[in-house]
Scaffold this active site. Sequence first.
Site, PDB file in Angstrom:
ATOM      1  N   SER A   1       0.803  -1.222   0.000  1.00  0.00           N
ATOM      2  CA  SER A   1       0.000   0.000   0.000  1.00  0.00           C
ATOM      3  C   SER A   1       0.838   1.275   0.000  1.00  0.00           C
ATOM      4  O   SER A   1       0.326   2.348  -0.318  1.00  0.00           O
ATOM      5  CB  SER A   1      -0.948   0.018   1.204  1.00  0.00           C
ATOM      6  OG  SER A   1      -0.236   0.171   2.415  1.00  0.00           O
TER       7      SER A   1
ATOM      8  N   LYS B   1       0.855   4.404   6.999  1.00  0.00           N
ATOM      9  CA  LYS B   1       0.380   5.242   5.902  1.00  0.00           C
ATOM     10  C   LYS B   1       1.012   6.627   6.048  1.00  0.00           C
ATOM     11  O   LYS B   1       1.750   6.898   6.983  1.00  0.00           O
ATOM     12  CB  LYS B   1      -1.152   5.393   5.941  1.00  0.00           C
ATOM     13  CG  LYS B   1      -1.943   4.091   6.017  1.00  0.00           C
ATOM     14  CD  LYS B   1      -1.950   3.327   4.713  1.00  0.00           C
ATOM     15  CE  LYS B   1      -2.802   2.071   4.833  1.00  0.00           C
ATOM     16  NZ  LYS B   1      -2.723   1.230   3.618  1.00  0.00           N
TER      17      LYS B   1
END
Length: 278
Positions: free
Chosen positions: A42, A119
Amino acid sequence: MASEAKKKSGFLETVKTIVYALLIAGIFRSLFFQPFWIPSGSMKETLLIGDFLFVNKMAYGYSYASCPSIRIASLGINIDAKNICSVFDGDNARLWGSEPERGDVVVFRHPVTGLDFIKRVIGLPGDRIQMRRGVLHINGEPVELEDAGVFEEVYGPQGPQGSRPRCENGPVGTGGLCVKSRQIETLPNGRSHPILNIAMQGTDNTGVYTVPEGHYFFMGDNRDNSTDSRVPQAARGVGFVPFENLIGRADRIMFSSAGRSMFSFWTWRGDRFFKGVE
């Protein structure tokens, strides 16, 4: 008898040494740096599957999330950080707290599952975040984008989970070249980083997210292959992340394994030793 007593004493000293070492390691892990191995794609290309890094837990101060969760599925052990440090949970505050900057790469606890995620901080408290045709808008203004060629990788199983990458030029057979469009995104504070795109999809066109006070909005750099704050918690996404759920900032990759295990040293990537995380 003396020999038996000496053996018993030696055994007890060994046990004490191991216990002390584990306590010291636990304190070090809880207060200073937490090891983290990247399990998914990701955050490509900033972080690759198999990157091993230490998370700086001093960057944002301390909360219940600073305590480690102990999960060993093979032994049926699942002790959550909230069970260990529940006394610090519930007020969305931190000891010696320091707020993250937009663009920081952060490890945090998922607000629902409690699992560790990594993230990039995109939205700060009070910000209005929206995606329009794949372009990030912050407080009504599009971020600066610069085309930067393509990101290439070999299509095949990656990491211990054996996950396969999504490709813009798919379908691609095993061993083929998997390609994604690459751009450099510059945030309002001047921080720049690469992002990858695969196809136009639902998360490329969203409503406006207004970040609540005491919360942050996170996105993955591999924009079309990231479950992040664009997906609400009710839909098994991340949603808005409370300040107290931040664990620490990712500053530097120590080494990186392209194989199924980080101990497979013959698969280590030679260009990623001590690489800074931008």
